[in-house]
Every structure is written in C-alpha cells, then in structure tokens.
Design an enzyme around this catalytic site. Structure first.
Site, PDB file in Angstrom:
ATOM      1  CG  ASP A  92     -15.174 -73.580 -88.245  1.00 11.07           C
ATOM      2  OD1 ASP A  92     -14.700 -74.496 -88.795  1.00 11.07           O
ATOM      3  OD2 ASP A  92     -14.876 -73.114 -87.091  1.00 11.07           O
ATOM      4  CG  HIS A 120     -13.597 -72.747 -80.799  1.00 14.70           C
ATOM      5  ND1 HIS A 120     -12.776 -72.608 -81.906  1.00 14.70           N
ATOM      6  CD2 HIS A 120     -14.300 -74.265 -80.964  1.00 14.70           C
ATOM      7  CE1 HIS A 120     -12.804 -73.731 -82.606  1.00 14.70           C
ATOM      8  NE2 HIS A 120     -13.827 -74.589 -82.150  1.00 14.70           N
ATOM      9  CG  ASP A 121     -11.505 -76.681 -79.768  1.00 12.15           C
ATOM     10  OD1 ASP A 121     -13.002 -76.521 -79.542  1.00 12.15           O
ATOM     11  OD2 ASP A 121     -11.269 -76.686 -81.146  1.00 12.15           O
TER      12      ASP A 121
END
Ligand code: GLC
Ligand code: CA
Length: 537
Positions: free
Chosen positions: A99, A316-317
């Site tokens: 990332d 993950h958001d």
C-alpha cells in the site's frame, strides 16, 4: 520486462495487517501471522495479497501515516519478515502488493521534522505551506477527519495543508525532487520482488488548495504518467489507485490499455448509494437498488475495451457488505453468496476483503470499544453540533470503519484464534459461529462458494472478456445481467431481497449449464429470498 496483464485473470485479497493474525501475543496482527495463514489463502485460490501499510508509522491513522517508507514498523515485524513473506507467498504463487501512501506522510517523517524547522530547508518544499496569521488559516477548507485542513507551525510562521489528520501533512507533488525521491523508493520495493501497489487516495496528490482543488487536480495525470514511466512500467505489476473522485472517463485515463498510467482504480460510485444526497456517508438513507444496478452497469459498459474495472463490495474503510446490503440474520450465508455471485460475474479484477469469504458482519460496539480516528472525531463533532447521541451511534454502527477492522475470526477458541493476548480492538462476539474453522468444515460454506467462484473465473474466458448487458433493469428486487462473447453467454440472476421475487424471462436464458448457485430449490419465474445463480452456454 514483458508486461503480461496477469491481473486481468487474478483475484486479490486485502489483508488489514493489524487485524489478520497476531503471532506474538501483543494483540496486533503481524507479518509472521500472515505467513502462518498463507496456506489458508492458497486454498481459497487468490493470486495476490494487498497488505494495508506495514511501514514504520506512529499509527495515528493505523499506518496510513508513514514515517519511513523503507522500513517495517516493529509492531509488524522486521524487513527480514517482509522478505520471508514475499518468498513464502511466492512459493504458493501469491504476489504481495504494498500500500503506497503518497498523498501525505506522517508529521514524524524526517522530511517533515526538517521541513517545519526552517523555510529554507530543502525539505520544506516537500510539503504544502501557506503564509498567514496565527488563528486565521488561508481558507476555510476542512480535513477529512474533522477540523481545519490547515495547521499553524510557529517556527516557520506558516500553515501546512493536510487533507486528513493533522499528523498527515500533504506532500507537495509540484516539487520534482520529492517526486524523484518517491520514484526511487518505489523502485527499491520493486527490487524486493513485490507484485504491485495499491495507491492510497491517488487522485488527491495534485491538489491546489488556493483554488480549493483536492481530487483530480490539473496536473494529476501528468504526475501519474511520469511515476508509471519511472517505476511501474519497469516491471510486471498490478497497480490500483484509490480514486473516490473518478467517473468512468477519468477511470479510462487511469486504466488505459496502453499501460501508461495504472492497471485500474477503485471507483466508489456504487458505494455512496445509501447516503442522503449532498450529505456525508453518516447521513443514512436506504439503498437505491435500481440505481445500484445502473451505476455498476454503467462502469461495466463504459470501461469495456477501453479501461479496466476493479470489483469490490468491501475494504478496510467500508462496512461489511453482508450487514450493509445483504442480511446478517437468518440469511447471512445465503445473502453473502448472492452478493458474491452478482459481483464475480462482472468484468474486472475482484478484491476480497479479509473475512468477506466467511460472511463476517458489522460490529455493534459501544463508543469506548472503537479505535478509528475518523469515527471518534465524527462522534465528538456531531455531539458538539447537537445531534442526538442515538442518531450518531446509528450512523457509526452502519458506516464506521471499525466495522471492517475487527480481528479476523479464525476459530471459536479464545479471541477467535486471532491472538493469545488482548486484541487491539474487540473481537466480534459472533466468532463462535462465524469463523474460518467452521467454514472449512462445512462444504456448503461461504468460503467454498468463493473458492468455486474464483476457480470458475480462471476456467472460463468469458469472465474476463464478455460484454455486459443488463437484464430486468428496473426490477426492484432482481439483479440480472448477461455477458457475451462471439461463442458464449453467461447469465447471472440474483434476488437482492429477503422476499420472493417474480420475473418473466425467455426460457432460453436458462439453457446450458448452471455453473454455480446458492439454492438447489429451483422454481419457474420465482426466485427465493437471496437466491442467485449463473448459467453458461
Ligand atoms: C485512504 C485509506 C484510509 C486512510 C486514508 C488516508 O482512504 O484507505 O484508510 O485513512 O486514505 O490515508
Ligand atoms: Ca503481533
């Protein structure tokens, strides 16, 4: 190096590094933990893992605030662990995707520590500064995690710009020295053998705060093309940019088949259909289902042959999809499979978010059990503005990012098998029934359904090549479409609701083989709740 576009046939699995598997009992997931679970991932059939940031970081935003791009945070392990992970994953034909957070660094990055000391330091210009008077920021722009986007630094008597938290100062992409420094860092990771990169909020790097421009600034594609030329194009990588502000036209530029920019972007048009128009994600509204079909269909059509889609329901958001648009009660498994069927019949590269393959659900915690900076700031801000607490908690339970960040549920043992210590965030109490061990023991589980879908995508070219055509576009419950190539046809039919759904369709569509389905009880012209299937001819 030859660029093979391997990612067009791939399925990518996102690992939220701090919540996947702890190996040393400190309650935080780590690299050795991931290594331990590679066999599980291989069994699922995925081709690559994308790790959320494991670089050195003060963890103000769970690693999206990096203080050293070329080091591993001790919390996650060491560089040797990282190299071992790349090696061990490679043995199982799994590539490792890093990332890249290039819009901002941590305020504890050495660049920023120098930058804030003096206006003449070369690193000063790595960040975005504006003159002003203390107490009077340059303009009214707000940060994504609340408060002003400007922070005063007395040493230099200037404000710096931050689109996220105060501990995430924005990098100044106008500065060629900064850009070269970033490209060197990317090449260094490429030499380590990583399989690609996910580029955090990449459409926000070319900001022009004086004109209130954050996403899609005028120089954005110039910067991306330069970066791609100097780095990605020297390897055979997958690159996926997070682009909340992308419409299909913009995405076509990002993912142009000439390979001059990225492989694809994460586009979010389908992820904002359950919020009030003009509001934020916290301003809840029921999902506009017909609109969901139109938006996904539009992306399928507009990128066909001229770009490439990413396919995802979760990350993950975002809240857990089975709680959001499926049913996390009696139809949990059935609706999880239905959601997968709808998405995996489309063209693009699918992304599984950890636990999605188990049908993991949202968490419904009290405020003190949450950890996310965005959610906690929102809570404070909305209470100050006079919102009733009950309403704020409803928004948090529906949309808070920690819904997706609770520990991976491996077994019904202590802490769901995630850690032998105290987890950094509570385990969802439903781990006693929803867990990997149980799923692996049940041939009918969501896990094996995903495994089968992944295998089908590799077996039939139509998943990669077929042209999209919507069916029953205005139906209020059914999601249906066809994919066509010259010789073949794939027909996907799904009931997106918890009640029976009636339809009329030519019998011809059901010819051929049923590739997959989540309900063996077939009826004519009626679908059972959440029933879904795919036919191939
Ligand atoms: C992206 C990440 C998110 C992070 C933000 C700031 O949206 O996915 O988790 O907080 O960027 O880096
Ligand atoms: Ca650990």
């Amino acid at each position: 190096m030859e660029r093979t576009n391997w990612w067009k046939n791939a399925v990518i699995y996102e690992i939220y590094s701090r919540s996947f598997q702890d190996s040393n009992g400190d309650g935080i997931g780590d690299l050795q933990g991931i290594i331990r679970r590679l066999d599980y991932l291989q069994k699922l059939g995925i081709d690559a893992i994308w790790l959320t940031p494991v670089y050195r970081s003060p963890q103000d935003d769970n690693g999206y605030d990096i203080s050293d791009y070329q080091d591993i945070d001790p919390m996650f392990g060491s560089m040797e662990d990282m190299e071992e992970l790349i090696r061990e994953a490679g043995k199982r034909n799994i590539r490792v995707i890093m990332d890249l957070v290039l819009n901002h660094s941590s305020d504890e990055h050495p660049w920023f520590l120098e930058a804030k000391k003096s206006r003449t330091h070369p690193y000063h210009d790595y960040y975005v500064w504006r003159d002003g008077e203390e107490g009077t920021p340059p303009n009214e722009m707000r940060a994504a995690f609340g408060g002003s986007a400007w922070e005063w630094v007395p040493e230099v008597k200037q404000y710096y710009f931050h689109q996220f938290s105060v501990k995430q100062p924005d990098l100044n992409w106008e500065n060629p020295a900064l850009r070269q420094e970033i490209y060197r860092m990317i090449r260094w990771w490429m030499e380590k053998g990583v399989g690609g990169f996910r580029l955090d909020v990449i459409d926000q790097i070319a900001k022009e705060p004086d004109r209130r421009i954050t996403a899609n600034g005028p120089r954005l594609h110039e910067f991306i093309r330069e970066m791609s030329r100097e780095t990605f194009q020297k390897g055979d990588l997958v690159t996926v940019g997070e682009a909340w502000g992308a419409d299909p036209g913009i995405a076509r530029r990002f993912s142009s088949p000439d390979g001059s920019e990225l492989s694809m972007v994460f586009q979010f048009g389908h992820m904002v259909l359950d919020q009030k128009p003009g509001g934020e994600k916290w301003d809840l509204a029921p999902l506009d289902f017909v609109q969901l079909k139109k938006v996904l269909g539009k992306w399928q059509k507009e990128l066909y042959g001229s770009g490439w889609n990413s396919l995802f329901w979760n990350n993950h958001d975002l809240p857990r999809i089975v709680s959001r648009w499926g049913n996390d009660g009696i139809y949990r498994e059935k609706s999880a499979k239905m959601l997968a069927t709808v998405l995996y019949g489309m063209q693009g590269t699918p992304y599984i978010y950890q636990g999605e393959e188990l049908g993991m659900t949202n968490a419904s915690y009290e405020i003190w059990d949450y950890r996310d900076i965005e959610l906690l700031n929102l809570y404070k801000e909305r209470l100050e503005k006079g919102y009733p607490e009950e309403e704020v908690m409803r928004s948090i339970h529906a949309k808070g990012r920690d819904n997706a960040r609770t520990p991976m549920q491996w077994s019904d043992g202590p802490q769901a098998g995630f850690t032998s210590g105290e987890p950094w965030i509570k385990v969802n109490p439903n781990y006693t029934t929803v867990n990997a061990e149980a799923a692996l023991a049940d041939p009918d589980s969501v896990f094996y359904y995903y495994q089968k879908l992944i295998a089908l995508r590799k077996q039939y070219d139509i998943f990669r090549d077929g042209q999209y055509e919507a069916v029953l576009e205005d139906h209020g419950q059914i999601f249906a479409y066809i994919r066509r190539t010259a010789e073949h046809r794939l027909f996907v039919l799904a009931n997106f609701s918890d009640s029976e759904a009636e339809y009329e369709l030519p019998a011809e569509l059901f010819e051929g083989t049923c590739l997959i389905g989540n309900d063996s009880h077939l009826r004519t012209n009626v679908l059972n709740p959440y029933q879904a299937m795919m036919y191939y001819r």
